[in-house]
Design a protein around this motif. Structure first.
Motif, PDB file in Angstrom:
ATOM      1  N   SER A   1       0.843  -1.198   0.000  1.00 16.71           N
ATOM      2  CA  SER A   1       0.000   0.000   0.000  1.00 16.71           C
ATOM      3  C   SER A   1       0.879   1.249   0.000  1.00 16.71           C
ATOM      4  O   SER A   1       2.015   1.241   0.501  1.00 16.71           O
ATOM      5  CB  SER A   1      -0.912   0.017   1.222  1.00 16.71           C
ATOM      6  OG  SER A   1      -0.136   0.079   2.408  1.00 16.71           O
ATOM      7  N   LEU A   2       0.345   2.323  -0.558  1.00 14.44           N
ATOM      8  CA  LEU A   2       1.079   3.591  -0.587  1.00 14.44           C
ATOM      9  C   LEU A   2       1.411   4.056   0.827  1.00 14.44           C
ATOM     10  O   LEU A   2       2.465   4.661   1.057  1.00 14.44           O
ATOM     11  CB  LEU A   2       0.241   4.647  -1.311  1.00 14.44           C
ATOM     12  CG  LEU A   2       0.870   6.038  -1.428  1.00 14.44           C
ATOM     13  CD1 LEU A   2       2.175   5.981  -2.222  1.00 14.44           C
ATOM     14  CD2 LEU A   2      -0.110   7.015  -2.076  1.00 14.44           C
ATOM     15  N   ALA A   3       0.541   3.744   1.792  1.00 14.26           N
ATOM     16  CA  ALA A   3       0.770   4.174   3.174  1.00 14.26           C
ATOM     17  C   ALA A   3       2.055   3.588   3.758  1.00 14.26           C
ATOM     18  O   ALA A   3       2.632   4.150   4.693  1.00 14.26           O
ATOM     19  CB  ALA A   3      -0.422   3.770   4.042  1.00 14.26           C
TER      20      ALA A   3
ATOM     21  N   TRP B   1       4.837   2.954   1.831  1.00 16.48           N
ATOM     22  CA  TRP B   1       5.876   3.140   0.820  1.00 16.48           C
ATOM     23  C   TRP B   1       7.261   3.347   1.426  1.00 16.48           C
ATOM     24  O   TRP B   1       8.241   2.745   0.989  1.00 16.48           O
ATOM     25  CB  TRP B   1       5.510   4.323  -0.072  1.00 16.48           C
ATOM     26  CG  TRP B   1       6.556   4.667  -1.085  1.00 16.48           C
ATOM     27  CD1 TRP B   1       7.481   5.658  -1.025  1.00 16.48           C
ATOM     28  CD2 TRP B   1       6.806   3.978  -2.321  1.00 16.48           C
ATOM     29  NE1 TRP B   1       8.282   5.653  -2.140  1.00 16.48           N
ATOM     30  CE2 TRP B   1       7.880   4.629  -2.954  1.00 16.48           C
ATOM     31  CE3 TRP B   1       6.216   2.886  -2.958  1.00 16.48           C
ATOM     32  CZ2 TRP B   1       8.387   4.224  -4.195  1.00 16.48           C
ATOM     33  CZ3 TRP B   1       6.708   2.473  -4.186  1.00 16.48           C
ATOM     34  CH2 TRP B   1       7.781   3.141  -4.794  1.00 16.48           C
TER      35      TRP B   1
ATOM     36  N   LEU C   1       1.081  -1.497  -6.506  1.00 17.07           N
ATOM     37  CA  LEU C   1       0.853  -0.507  -5.451  1.00 17.07           C
ATOM     38  C   LEU C   1      -0.640  -0.276  -5.240  1.00 17.07           C
ATOM     39  O   LEU C   1      -1.358   0.097  -6.169  1.00 17.07           O
ATOM     40  CB  LEU C   1       1.532   0.812  -5.823  1.00 17.07           C
ATOM     41  CG  LEU C   1       1.592   1.883  -4.741  1.00 17.07           C
ATOM     42  CD1 LEU C   1       2.485   1.434  -3.586  1.00 17.07           C
ATOM     43  CD2 LEU C   1       2.099   3.204  -5.320  1.00 17.07           C
TER      44      LEU C   1
ATOM     45  N   THR D   1      -3.291   2.035  -3.868  1.00 18.04           N
ATOM     46  CA  THR D   1      -3.232   3.475  -3.630  1.00 18.04           C
ATOM     47  C   THR D   1      -4.585   4.125  -3.910  1.00 18.04           C
ATOM     48  O   THR D   1      -5.486   3.501  -4.493  1.00 18.04           O
ATOM     49  CB  THR D   1      -2.154   4.115  -4.536  1.00 18.04           C
ATOM     50  OG1 THR D   1      -2.093   5.522  -4.297  1.00 18.04           O
ATOM     51  CG2 THR D   1      -2.446   3.878  -6.009  1.00 18.04           C
ATOM     52  N   THR D   2      -4.725   5.362  -3.487  1.00 21.63           N
ATOM     53  CA  THR D   2      -5.919   6.156  -3.796  1.00 21.63           C
ATOM     54  C   THR D   2      -5.573   7.311  -4.717  1.00 21.63           C
ATOM     55  O   THR D   2      -6.430   8.130  -5.029  1.00 21.63           O
ATOM     56  CB  THR D   2      -6.545   6.712  -2.499  1.00 21.63           C
ATOM     57  OG1 THR D   2      -5.566   7.502  -1.806  1.00 21.63           O
ATOM     58  CG2 THR D   2      -7.008   5.583  -1.597  1.00 21.63           C
ATOM     59  N   SER D   3      -4.304   7.379  -5.124  1.00 23.74           N
ATOM     60  CA  SER D   3      -3.852   8.508  -5.927  1.00 23.74           C
ATOM     61  C   SER D   3      -3.224   8.035  -7.231  1.00 23.74           C
ATOM     62  O   SER D   3      -2.469   7.065  -7.241  1.00 23.74           O
ATOM     63  CB  SER D   3      -2.823   9.339  -5.141  1.00 23.74           C
ATOM     64  OG  SER D   3      -2.202  10.299  -5.984  1.00 23.74           O
TER      65      SER D   3
ATOM     66  N   LEU E   1       2.289   8.570  -8.781  1.00 29.02           N
ATOM     67  CA  LEU E   1       3.088   7.455  -8.301  1.00 29.02           C
ATOM     68  C   LEU E   1       4.425   7.926  -7.753  1.00 29.02           C
ATOM     69  O   LEU E   1       5.098   8.751  -8.365  1.00 29.02           O
ATOM     70  CB  LEU E   1       3.329   6.455  -9.429  1.00 29.02           C
ATOM     71  CG  LEU E   1       2.072   5.836 -10.061  1.00 29.02           C
ATOM     72  CD1 LEU E   1       2.467   4.810 -11.108  1.00 29.02           C
ATOM     73  CD2 LEU E   1       1.184   5.210  -8.991  1.00 29.02           C
TER      74      LEU E   1
ATOM     75  N   VAL F   1      -1.035  -0.771 -10.528  1.00 33.78           N
ATOM     76  CA  VAL F   1      -1.673   0.032  -9.491  1.00 33.78           C
ATOM     77  C   VAL F   1      -3.055  -0.559  -9.239  1.00 33.78           C
ATOM     78  O   VAL F   1      -3.750  -0.963 -10.174  1.00 33.78           O
ATOM     79  CB  VAL F   1      -1.787   1.508  -9.930  1.00 33.78           C
ATOM     80  CG1 VAL F   1      -2.726   2.282  -9.017  1.00 33.78           C
ATOM     81  CG2 VAL F   1      -0.413   2.165  -9.938  1.00 33.78           C
TER      82      VAL F   1
ATOM     83  N   MET G   1      -6.643   0.444  -7.347  1.00 37.81           N
ATOM     84  CA  MET G   1      -7.362   1.576  -6.763  1.00 37.81           C
ATOM     85  C   MET G   1      -8.856   1.270  -6.654  1.00 37.81           C
ATOM     86  O   MET G   1      -9.459   0.789  -7.610  1.00 37.81           O
ATOM     87  CB  MET G   1      -7.202   2.827  -7.633  1.00 37.81           C
ATOM     88  CG  MET G   1      -5.811   3.388  -7.717  1.00 37.81           C
ATOM     89  SD  MET G   1      -5.736   4.845  -8.802  1.00 37.81           S
ATOM     90  CE  MET G   1      -6.785   5.988  -7.897  1.00 37.81           C
TER      91      MET G   1
END
Length: 252
Positions: free
Chosen positions: A47-49, A51, A68, A70-72, A75, A86, A88
């Motif tokens: 997860s991006l959290a 990273w 990844l 992610t919510t965004s 990258l 990704v 999402m």
């Protein structure tokens, strides 16, 4: 190796219920990359959290292929990490890399699939979790898979699929889908057959035999749609294939 199992297992070791510490998970993933299991291994999922943890754990080693969560669409980047996909929730357009849109199983319809496909997206379907209501029924998953296959979209699954065959977990009482059942159901959907019975079948020998009979042409079509699934254990799904005689013994 049977092409049905190539790159099938995405490494979600850091997610529940595995919860392997980041450094240990990255080290184990890299070790498998140098082992006979490598052909079955998909990317490492993070997860991006987390990273920054991932970057620290990957530092100084060979490049790490990562999917990844992610919510965004923006990258991050790091020298040792290659973001290959990704994932999402609610994604509506494809990004710079392969993009999976996670859609609740009950909301996957022909219309929704067509919109995702036309936007260049792939589909992510959640098939389990830490609560009973995270597991879709055979009927719900059958409708989603049918819509995906008939709509011509690629998909991945996540959670609850450590075992190749549908079963009830004796510890939790949760009904888990089997990834061999999903392979068989995908093959049958491509042939225009009803697939709910394939998802519900708990006879391991029967399901394994049916999967073993899938020929090379149909196997290629199955994997064109069913790309992979995220699993917090690689050894468990591999062990299931070994116990059913679907992998060579030298992979033990």
């Amino acid at each position: 190796m049977n092409p049905l199992f190539l790159r099938l297992f995405d490494d979600a070791a850091i997610f529940p219920p595995g919860n392997v510490p980041m450094a240990a998970a990255v080290a184990a993933h890299r070790e498998r990359r140098g082992s006979p299991l490598e052909p079955m291994l998909g990317p490492f999922i993070c997860s991006l959290a987390r990273w920054d943890e991932l970057v620290a754990a990957a530092a100084g080693g060979p490049p790490l292929a990562v999917s990844l969560v992610t919510t965004s669409p923006e990258l991050p980047a790091a020298p040792e990490i290659d973001i290959v996909a990704v994932e999402m929730v609610g994604a509506t357009e494809a990004g710079a890399v392969t993009t999976y849109a996670e859609v609740p199983c009950g909301e996957i319809t022909a219309t929704r699939v067509a919109a995702l496909r036309d936007a260049g997206l792939r589909l992510k379907i959640r098939t389990g979790g830490v609560r009973a209501d995270a597991f879709p029924s055979e009927a719900e998953l059958a409708r989603a898979l049918w819509a995906a296959v008939r709509g011509g979209i690629a998909f991945k699954l996540t959670a609850g699929l450590h075992d190749p065959i549908r079963h009830r977990d004796p510890a939790t009482g949760f009904e888990h889908h089997g990834y061999l059942n999903v392979i068989l159901a995908t093959a049958q959907a491509l042939q225009g057959y009803d697939i709910e019975r394939a998802l519900a079948d708990q006879d391991a020998e029967r399901v394994a035999a049916a999967v073993a009979r899938i020929d090379e042409v149909l196997a290629k079509a199955v994997r064109h749609h069913f790309i992979s699934f995220g699993t917090c254990s690689i050894s468990e799904p591999v062990g299931g294939l070994l116990s059913l005689g679907l992998l060579p013994e030298d992979l033990r």
